[in-house]
Design a protein around this motif. Structure first.
Motif, short mmCIF file in Angstrom:
data_model
loop_
_atom_site.label_atom_id
_atom_site.label_comp_id
_atom_site.label_asym_id
_atom_site.label_seq_id
_atom_site.Cartn_x
_atom_site.Cartn_y
_atom_site.Cartn_z
N GLY A 69 0.73 -1.11 -0.23
CA GLY A 69 0.19 -0.18 0.13
C GLY A 69 0.95 1.39 -0.11
N LYS A 70 1.65 1.24 0.48
CA LYS A 70 2.89 2.26 0.84
C LYS A 70 3.52 2.53 -0.95
CE LYS A 70 4.49 2.06 5.68
NZ LYS A 70 5.68 1.80 6.13
N LYS A 71 3.14 1.90 -1.64
CA LYS A 71 4.02 2.48 -3.02
C LYS A 71 3.25 3.11 -3.63
CE LYS A 71 6.30 -2.31 -3.86
NZ LYS A 71 6.37 -3.31 -4.70
N GLY A 72 1.76 3.20 -3.04
CA GLY A 72 0.85 4.38 -4.27
C GLY A 72 0.12 4.18 -5.19
N VAL A 73 0.59 2.87 -5.68
CA VAL A 73 0.08 2.25 -6.74
C VAL A 73 -1.24 1.93 -6.44
CG1 VAL A 73 2.18 1.66 -7.63
CG2 VAL A 73 0.50 0.23 -6.46
N ALA A 74 -1.69 1.61 -5.67
CA ALA A 74 -3.27 0.74 -5.33
C ALA A 74 -4.20 1.22 -4.14
CB ALA A 74 -3.51 -0.52 -6.14
N LYS A 75 -5.15 0.95 -4.04
CA LYS A 75 -5.78 0.89 -2.90
C LYS A 75 -6.37 -0.56 -2.92
CE LYS A 75 -5.47 5.40 -2.17
NZ LYS A 75 -4.59 6.00 -1.48
N ILE A 76 -7.06 -0.21 -1.19
CA ILE A 76 -7.92 -2.04 -0.80
C ILE A 76 -8.35 -1.43 -1.29
CG2 ILE A 76 -7.78 -3.16 0.94
CD1 ILE A 76 -5.66 -2.04 1.74
N GLU A 77 -9.07 -3.22 -2.37
CA GLU A 77 -10.51 -3.43 -2.63
C GLU A 77 -11.11 -4.56 -2.14
OE1 GLU A 77 -10.74 -3.36 -6.81
OE2 GLU A 77 -10.99 -1.55 -7.09
N GLU A 78 -10.36 -5.08 -1.31
CA GLU A 78 -11.34 -6.32 -0.79
C GLU A 78 -9.53 -7.06 0.40
OE1 GLU A 78 -13.02 -11.11 -2.07
OE2 GLU A 78 -11.97 -9.15 -3.66
N ILE A 79 -10.92 -7.96 1.11
CA ILE A 79 -9.58 -7.51 2.37
C ILE A 79 -10.33 -9.70 3.16
CG2 ILE A 79 -10.19 -6.85 4.22
CD1 ILE A 79 -7.03 -6.51 5.08
N TRP A 80 -9.48 -10.34 3.29
CA TRP A 80 -10.45 -11.40 4.05
C TRP A 80 -8.80 -12.68 4.64
CZ3 TRP A 80 -9.62 -11.51 -0.83
CH2 TRP A 80 -7.99 -11.87 -1.98
N ILE A 81 -9.32 -13.73 5.23
CA ILE A 81 -8.84 -13.90 5.96
C ILE A 81 -8.49 -15.38 5.47
CG2 ILE A 81 -7.96 -13.16 8.27
CD1 ILE A 81 -10.07 -15.38 8.90
N GLU A 82 -7.47 -16.27 5.15
CA GLU A 82 -7.13 -17.78 5.09
C GLU A 82 -6.69 -18.27 6.39
OE1 GLU A 82 -5.32 -17.49 1.45
OE2 GLU A 82 -6.48 -16.58 0.33
N PRO A 83 -7.58 -19.36 6.76
CA PRO A 83 -8.53 -20.01 5.89
C PRO A 83 -9.48 -18.91 6.19
CG PRO A 83 -7.47 -21.02 8.06
CD PRO A 83 -6.97 -20.99 7.45
N GLU A 84 -10.65 -19.05 5.63
CA GLU A 84 -12.29 -18.06 5.79
C GLU A 84 -12.76 -18.83 6.68
OE1 GLU A 84 -13.70 -15.77 2.49
OE2 GLU A 84 -12.08 -16.98 1.20
N SER A 85 -12.04 -20.69 6.60
CA SER A 85 -13.48 -20.67 8.15
C SER A 85 -12.91 -21.13 9.70
CB SER A 85 -13.58 -22.59 7.18
OG SER A 85 -12.40 -22.67 7.78
N ALA A 86 -11.62 -20.35 9.59
CA ALA A 86 -11.53 -19.89 10.74
C ALA A 86 -12.54 -19.67 12.03
CB ALA A 86 -10.23 -18.68 10.70
N LYS A 87 -12.52 -20.23 12.94
CA LYS A 87 -13.31 -20.03 14.33
C LYS A 87 -12.82 -19.46 15.31
CE LYS A 87 -16.67 -23.38 12.02
NZ LYS A 87 -17.72 -22.89 11.97
N ALA A 88 -13.75 -18.54 15.73
CA ALA A 88 -13.21 -18.22 17.08
C ALA A 88 -13.33 -18.95 18.53
CB ALA A 88 -14.07 -17.04 17.48
N PRO A 89 -12.54 -18.61 19.27
CA PRO A 89 -12.06 -19.49 20.07
C PRO A 89 -14.00 -19.31 21.47
CG PRO A 89 -10.70 -18.04 20.74
CD PRO A 89 -11.14 -18.08 19.79
#
Length: 326
Positions: free
Chosen positions: A152-172
């Motif tokens: 992001g610091k390169k300034g060439v683009a903005k974040i359009e989507e963000i997620w975690i992998e694995p997406e099925s991760a559970k919370a305690p």
């Protein structure tokens, strides 16, 4: 009153330093739900070797809530020098060793909290080995908290989507239980995309927060962050937070109105950071309450929220907005 603070990085630990003084007074039970997606420094190196959640932010929060002697707090923050162990924080190694011994990262966090006598519960947002991934507006996909910020610091683009992998991760279960009991849930301050939002990308946590009748409060950063929130106003922080977390809404926003002193401001501007514009009216028009005060400290050579000022405001909000409903 039961309070839950959700976030990571220095922002969350700063908040907890102030909130712990209210434990036993305004706050009956304090819980911190902490991101474990960090990929840089000592934390990143240990994750690669042991395949564990990131211990760094957890360590900082344990120390922030600690009632142990100063020497114990200093010990857990101590960083080794030289080859081999160079750069590793003792607390990170301690948590990693306890995880290996007990077979449970959650148990390691609980035992460490007991050793440092914390005035609250520290709960990782997940105990799975998760990684943060972002897609930028130029189509580039970047994995890793530190790597996302650097791209992001390169300034060439903005974040359009963000997620975690694995997406099925559970919370305690402990994290969900704390949210369900909470009277107030605080988000931030801290890195918006890499410290605050990742916690809500875990479906269990997002669903629990959406179900909760607790007062939901976003604490907006005092300064923009290069690579993440360049040119963001307070309103931009709020809208981005809601967009990427999928939360139905929040009840209030805390905004700093104090400008840093000239010399400090100049240094930050040279680093590409500027004060977050408190566009209060724009937030209020969305039906969200705004609490705006001078919240940054005068003592440090850094611009960060003063733990006591921030806590004083939160206590005021609690008395006006929460206790009146109980």
């Amino acid at each position: 009153m039961k309070a839950v603070a959700i976030g990571g990085g220095t922002g969350l630990s700063t908040l907890l330093k102030g909130l712990k003084r209210e434990v036993g007074e305004t706050i009956d039970e304090l819980s911190a739900i902490v991101t474990v997606a960090d990929s840089g420094g000592s934390t990143g190196r240990l994750r690669k070797i042991y395949n564990i959640p990131a211990p760094g932010d957890i360590r900082n929060c344990i120390v922030a809530l600690s009632e142990s002697e100063d020497i114990m707090q200093s010990l857990f923050q101590y960083r080794f020098r030289g080859d081999g162990l160079g750069g590793h924080a003792f607390g990170n190694l301690f948590l990693t060793a306890l995880t290996d011994i007990t077979g449970s990262f959650l148990e390691a966090v609980k035992l460490t909290s007991q050793i440092l006598r914390t005035k609250g519960n520290i709960i990782p947002s997940t105990i799975e080995d998760v990684h943060l991934v972002a897609r930028f507006s130029d189509g580039t996909v970047v994995e890793g908290e530190e790597e996302i910020t650097e791209y992001g610091k390169k300034g060439v683009a903005k974040i359009e989507e963000i997620w975690i992998e694995p997406e099925s991760a559970k919370a305690p279960i402990e994290a969900i239980a704390a949210i369900e009991k909470a009277n107030i849930i605080l988000f931030g301050p801290g890195s918006l995309y890499t410290s605050i939002i990742p916690n809500l990308l875990i479906k269990d946590i997002r669903k629990a927060v959406n179900r909760s009748p607790a007062l939901k409060v976003l604490i907006v950063n005092a300064m923009t962050q290069p690579g993440e929130t360049d040119e963001f106003t307070a309103y931009d922080h709020m809208k981005t937070f809601l967009k990427f977390t999928g939360l139905k809404g929040i009840d209030a926003v805390i905004v700093n109105t104090k400008m840093p002193s000239g010399d400090i401001l100049k240094r930050y501007l040279e680093q590409g950071q500027e004060p977050v514009t408190p566009d209060i009216a724009k937030i209020a028009r969305e039906g969200v309450k705004v609490f705006a005060e001078d919240l940054i400290g005068d003592k440090d050579n850094f611009v960060r929220h003063d733990p006591d000022r921030l806590t004083d405001l939160i206590v005021k909000i609690v008395r006006n907005e929460v206790f009146s409903e109980l």
